[in-house]
Write an enzyme that holds these catalytic residues in place. Structure first.
Site, PDB file in Angstrom:
ATOM      1  N   HIS A   1       7.846  -7.693  -3.720  1.00  0.00           N
ATOM      2  CA  HIS A   1       6.540  -8.117  -4.248  1.00  0.00           C
ATOM      3  C   HIS A   1       6.676  -9.447  -4.999  1.00  0.00           C
ATOM      4  O   HIS A   1       7.134  -9.469  -6.145  1.00  0.00           O
ATOM      5  CB  HIS A   1       5.977  -7.042  -5.178  1.00  0.00           C
ATOM      6  CG  HIS A   1       5.529  -5.810  -4.467  1.00  0.00           C
ATOM      7  ND1 HIS A   1       4.260  -5.660  -3.965  1.00  0.00           N
ATOM      8  CD2 HIS A   1       6.214  -4.676  -4.151  1.00  0.00           C
ATOM      9  CE1 HIS A   1       4.159  -4.481  -3.377  1.00  0.00           C
ATOM     10  NE2 HIS A   1       5.320  -3.866  -3.473  1.00  0.00           N
TER      11      HIS A   1
ATOM     12  N   CYS B   1       5.333  -6.054   1.735  1.00  0.00           N
ATOM     13  CA  CYS B   1       5.679  -4.628   1.734  1.00  0.00           C
ATOM     14  C   CYS B   1       4.959  -3.901   2.884  1.00  0.00           C
ATOM     15  O   CYS B   1       5.301  -4.099   4.041  1.00  0.00           O
ATOM     16  CB  CYS B   1       5.358  -4.023   0.369  1.00  0.00           C
ATOM     17  SG  CYS B   1       6.266  -2.490   0.043  1.00  0.00           S
ATOM     18  N   TYR B   2       3.949  -3.088   2.604  1.00  0.00           N
ATOM     19  CA  TYR B   2       3.215  -2.422   3.677  1.00  0.00           C
ATOM     20  C   TYR B   2       2.619  -3.443   4.638  1.00  0.00           C
ATOM     21  O   TYR B   2       2.582  -3.224   5.855  1.00  0.00           O
ATOM     22  CB  TYR B   2       2.107  -1.547   3.081  1.00  0.00           C
ATOM     23  CG  TYR B   2       1.337  -0.733   4.106  1.00  0.00           C
ATOM     24  CD1 TYR B   2       1.862   0.445   4.612  1.00  0.00           C
ATOM     25  CD2 TYR B   2       0.085  -1.151   4.561  1.00  0.00           C
ATOM     26  CE1 TYR B   2       1.161   1.200   5.560  1.00  0.00           C
ATOM     27  CE2 TYR B   2      -0.615  -0.414   5.500  1.00  0.00           C
ATOM     28  CZ  TYR B   2      -0.079   0.762   5.994  1.00  0.00           C
ATOM     29  OH  TYR B   2      -0.766   1.488   6.938  1.00  0.00           O
TER      30      TYR B   2
ATOM     31  N   GLY C   1       0.830  -1.201   0.000  1.00  0.00           N
ATOM     32  CA  GLY C   1       0.000   0.000   0.000  1.00  0.00           C
ATOM     33  C   GLY C   1       0.859   1.242   0.000  1.00  0.00           C
ATOM     34  O   GLY C   1       2.057   1.190   0.320  1.00  0.00           O
TER      35      GLY C   1
ATOM     36  N   GLU D   1       4.274 -11.163  -6.210  1.00  0.00           N
ATOM     37  CA  GLU D   1       3.180 -11.346  -7.162  1.00  0.00           C
ATOM     38  C   GLU D   1       3.503 -10.840  -8.561  1.00  0.00           C
ATOM     39  O   GLU D   1       2.818 -11.214  -9.523  1.00  0.00           O
ATOM     40  CB  GLU D   1       1.908 -10.660  -6.643  1.00  0.00           C
ATOM     41  CG  GLU D   1       1.970  -9.144  -6.585  1.00  0.00           C
ATOM     42  CD  GLU D   1       2.541  -8.587  -5.290  1.00  0.00           C
ATOM     43  OE1 GLU D   1       2.277  -7.414  -4.965  1.00  0.00           O
ATOM     44  OE2 GLU D   1       3.273  -9.331  -4.601  1.00  0.00           O
TER      45      GLU D   1
ATOM     46  N   GLY E   1     -20.770 -13.437 -25.971  1.00  0.00           N
ATOM     47  CA  GLY E   1     -19.428 -13.526 -25.437  1.00  0.00           C
ATOM     48  C   GLY E   1     -19.247 -14.760 -24.580  1.00  0.00           C
ATOM     49  O   GLY E   1     -20.198 -15.472 -24.252  1.00  0.00           O
ATOM     50  N   VAL E   2     -18.002 -15.034 -24.182  1.00  0.00           N
ATOM     51  CA  VAL E   2     -17.699 -16.234 -23.422  1.00  0.00           C
ATOM     52  C   VAL E   2     -18.355 -16.221 -22.052  1.00  0.00           C
ATOM     53  O   VAL E   2     -18.780 -17.266 -21.549  1.00  0.00           O
ATOM     54  CB  VAL E   2     -16.161 -16.417 -23.298  1.00  0.00           C
ATOM     55  CG1 VAL E   2     -15.518 -15.273 -22.537  1.00  0.00           C
ATOM     56  CG2 VAL E   2     -15.830 -17.754 -22.639  1.00  0.00           C
ATOM     57  N   ASP E   3     -18.485 -15.045 -21.422  1.00  0.00           N
ATOM     58  CA  ASP E   3     -19.033 -14.985 -20.067  1.00  0.00           C
ATOM     59  C   ASP E   3     -20.482 -15.470 -20.034  1.00  0.00           C
ATOM     60  O   ASP E   3     -20.839 -16.378 -19.271  1.00  0.00           O
ATOM     61  CB  ASP E   3     -18.947 -13.559 -19.511  1.00  0.00           C
ATOM     62  CG  ASP E   3     -17.543 -12.996 -19.575  1.00  0.00           C
ATOM     63  OD1 ASP E   3     -16.594 -13.794 -19.525  1.00  0.00           O
ATOM     64  OD2 ASP E   3     -17.395 -11.770 -19.670  1.00  0.00           O
ATOM     65  N   SER E   4     -21.323 -14.873 -20.865  1.00  0.00           N
ATOM     66  CA  SER E   4     -22.734 -15.277 -20.869  1.00  0.00           C
ATOM     67  C   SER E   4     -22.901 -16.680 -21.431  1.00  0.00           C
ATOM     68  O   SER E   4     -23.815 -17.418 -21.039  1.00  0.00           O
ATOM     69  CB  SER E   4     -23.579 -14.277 -21.669  1.00  0.00           C
ATOM     70  OG  SER E   4     -23.185 -14.225 -23.022  1.00  0.00           O
ATOM     71  N   ALA E   5     -21.994 -17.094 -22.339  1.00  0.00           N
ATOM     72  CA  ALA E   5     -22.077 -18.447 -22.889  1.00  0.00           C
ATOM     73  C   ALA E   5     -21.806 -19.489 -21.811  1.00  0.00           C
ATOM     74  O   ALA E   5     -22.486 -20.521 -21.735  1.00  0.00           O
ATOM     75  CB  ALA E   5     -21.085 -18.612 -24.038  1.00  0.00           C
TER      76      ALA E   5
ATOM     77  N   LYS F   1     -11.275 -13.633 -16.043  1.00  0.00           N
ATOM     78  CA  LYS F   1     -11.598 -14.028 -17.416  1.00  0.00           C
ATOM     79  C   LYS F   1     -10.937 -15.337 -17.831  1.00  0.00           C
ATOM     80  O   LYS F   1     -11.577 -16.192 -18.461  1.00  0.00           O
ATOM     81  CB  LYS F   1     -11.192 -12.909 -18.384  1.00  0.00           C
ATOM     82  CG  LYS F   1     -11.443 -13.210 -19.852  1.00  0.00           C
ATOM     83  CD  LYS F   1     -12.916 -13.236 -20.192  1.00  0.00           C
ATOM     84  CE  LYS F   1     -13.464 -11.829 -20.256  1.00  0.00           C
ATOM     85  NZ  LYS F   1     -14.851 -11.794 -20.774  1.00  0.00           N
TER      86      LYS F   1
END
Length: 524
Positions: free
Chosen positions: A177, A89-90, A62, A179, A233-237, A380
């Protein structure tokens, strides 16, 4: 749906967000280890924590200093839980402060790559890793004195305690970090914490997610009926495929043509989904209603809210029309993702919203449906993995994301039919050339934007004063961060030439070279 069922049983990590620009990346790295996690604000109430029954905590970095008045503090429940903790870190500095150590401003700030060396203690966090490794530092404060019981795990030239730990209590701190990709062995460090310190087994897989989602959907819906907004799209599919597998004919998919689609999209979506998914699918043309709502509207937030509200009204009308034949539809399913929720509301109470997604903050308060959002905790790339596990065809799984508000948010300024047609044509040329060059699949998302400015040009020895189109293409895995795509110059030249010559009303094309952050993927 009950949130407690949307994760692998009894295995979760809580990430407390203290405002780091890398907080979402921590969540991504944890998920990559097949461990479920949620990113919560540092001031999240204890009830949110208990809901997850976590096996450990990660404290993000942070921008604040722990010794400043008003700086975010470590919640009491973290240490009181006796669970393993990793402070980054923070987060490391908070852990130090809370346990009786000392934090002060560093004599030399560290921003960028640094080399760390293994310290005096052998422990599980850095087990199996080289004695020297490159990491990514980003801090102005450092640990001056470790808390009682801690020992140094690693040092750097500027940080005598680049990593520290109390093995007996499972408490660790990293000044760097892990990540970010710049920390070469960062993923291995996080995996060591998750597996060897917290005891996680990596049960967060697409198959487990599907099994849990099917059970949750059946329990929630019972004998009711569900309308699913299908965008193509892939999400709604993936949502539609999950629901169809869970409740069969209790599902009706509705494809709404709001007049804001790309060229030929309505026909393509209907043909593909009826052929591949064999679900009950109806199409509704509501373009006049949507364009009427958007008449004269330039503000992107207002566009999103108007579109979200109109979507719900259309679904309510369809539910009333279908009710006599199929029974009352009490549920509305949509493909809301985790990034949608983060960007719409921030990570929590103290975070700022980036933008309102039409399917999150843009829904009317008097909506008659109960929402079903089985993907609301997924990124995603995780959605795509679920789609593959469900057996969806590649053309659906790898289709570039297309926002629910459609081209309305890719037209900066007022939306008119003329401007929509200009953008549709330019966008079609861009995607056609990408596919021909074999770069559609390697590119995560690509589209054209119609700008609210005109520029002077010359065509046929005559002066023109026409529209400007911006091209946007990015590479990304999770869409929380993205880098602009280095498309070949010759390809950009070909695309620009075609758009200027073939699209009436455009005389200039520019290419967006902004990454996310600081920009967003979409312009609005």
């Amino acid at each position: 749906m009950p949130e407690k069922n949307l994760r692998a049983s009894a295995e979760a990590i809580v990430i407390l967000d203290f405002g780091s620009q890398y907080s979402q990346l921590i969540a991504r790295r944890v998920r990559e280890a097949h461990v479920y996690c949620e990113l919560l604000p540092w001031d999240a109430p204890l009830t949110d924590i208990k809901r997850l029954k976590p096996k450990g905590f990660i404290l993000s970095g942070g921008p604040a200093s722990v010794y400043e008045a008003g700086a975010p503090r470590l919640p009491d429940y973290v240490l009181a839980s006796k669970l393993p903790v990793l402070g980054i870190c923070y987060g490391m500095q908070l852990l130090t402060q809370a346990l009786g150590g000392a934090v002060a401003a560093a004599h030399m700030r560290e921003y960028g790559p640094a080399e760390i060396r293994t310290g005096e203690m052998n422990g599980p966090l850095l087990a199996g890793l080289p004695e020297r490794q490159t990491v990514w530092m980003s801090h102005g404060d450092r640990i001056e004195a470790m808390p009682p019981g801690f020992k140094a795990i690693a040092v750097s030239d500027n940080s005598p305690f680049a990593a520290m730990g109390d093995v007996s209590r499972g408490l660790y701190g990293l000044q760097f970090h892990p990540e970010v990709s710049h920390t070469r062995y960062g993923t291995a460090i996080l995996r060591n914490f998750l597996v060897d310190v917290c005891g996680c087994h990596g049960a967060w897989t697409p198959i487990n997610f599907i099994e849990e989602s099917l059970a949750t959907i059946r329990a929630e819906v019972g004998g009711g009926h569900v309308l699913c907004g299908l965008s193509g799209g892939v999400d709604s599919a993936v949502v539609a495929a999950l629901l169809h597998q869970a409740i069969g004919d209790q599902l009706t998919c509705v494809f709404v043509d709001h007049g804001l689609l790309r060229r030929g999209e309505a026909e393509q979506v209907m043909e593909t989904f009826q052929r591949e998914m064999r679900v009950r699918l109806i199409a509704v043309n509501a373009s006049e209603e949507f364009l009427g709502d958007l008449d004269g509207v330039s503000d992107p937030e207002q566009k999103r809210r108007l579109i979200g509200a109109r979507f719900v009204r259309v679904f309510e009308q369809e539910a009333a029309r279908l009710g006599a034949a199929w029974g009352e539809a009490r549920f509305l399913a949509q493909g809301t993702l985790y990034p949608d929720r983060i960007e719409s509301a921030g990570a929590g109470r103290s975070a700022a919203a980036i933008k309102t997604h039409h399917n999150v903050g843009g829904l009317p308060a008097d909506m008659q449906f109960k929402l079903i959002e089985p993907l609301r905790w997924l990124f995603k790339d995780e959605v795509r993995a679920v789609g593959i596990a469900l057996g969806l065809p590649e053309e659906i799984v790898w289709r570039h994301p297309f926002p629910g508000p459609g081209l309305a948010i890719r037209i900066l300024g007022p939306v008119t039919w003329e401007r929509l047609e200009i953008l549709r044509h330019a966008d079609a040329i861009f995607l056609e050339e990408l596919r021909a060059a074999g770069l559609y699949r390697p590119t995560a998302q690509a589209f054209a934007v119609l700008l609210p400015v005109r520029s002077v040009g010359v065509m046929g020895d005559g002066r023109t004063y026409e529209n400007v189109v911006a091209l946007r293409a990015v590479n990304s895995e999770d869409y929380m961060t993205a880098d602009w795509s280095r498309l070949p110059y010759d390809l950009l030249a070909q695309i620009s030439s075609r758009i200027v010559n073939e699209v009436r009303g455009v005389n200039r094309v520019v290419y967006d070279v902004t990454s996310k952050p600081p920009g967003t993927i979409e312009w609005e």
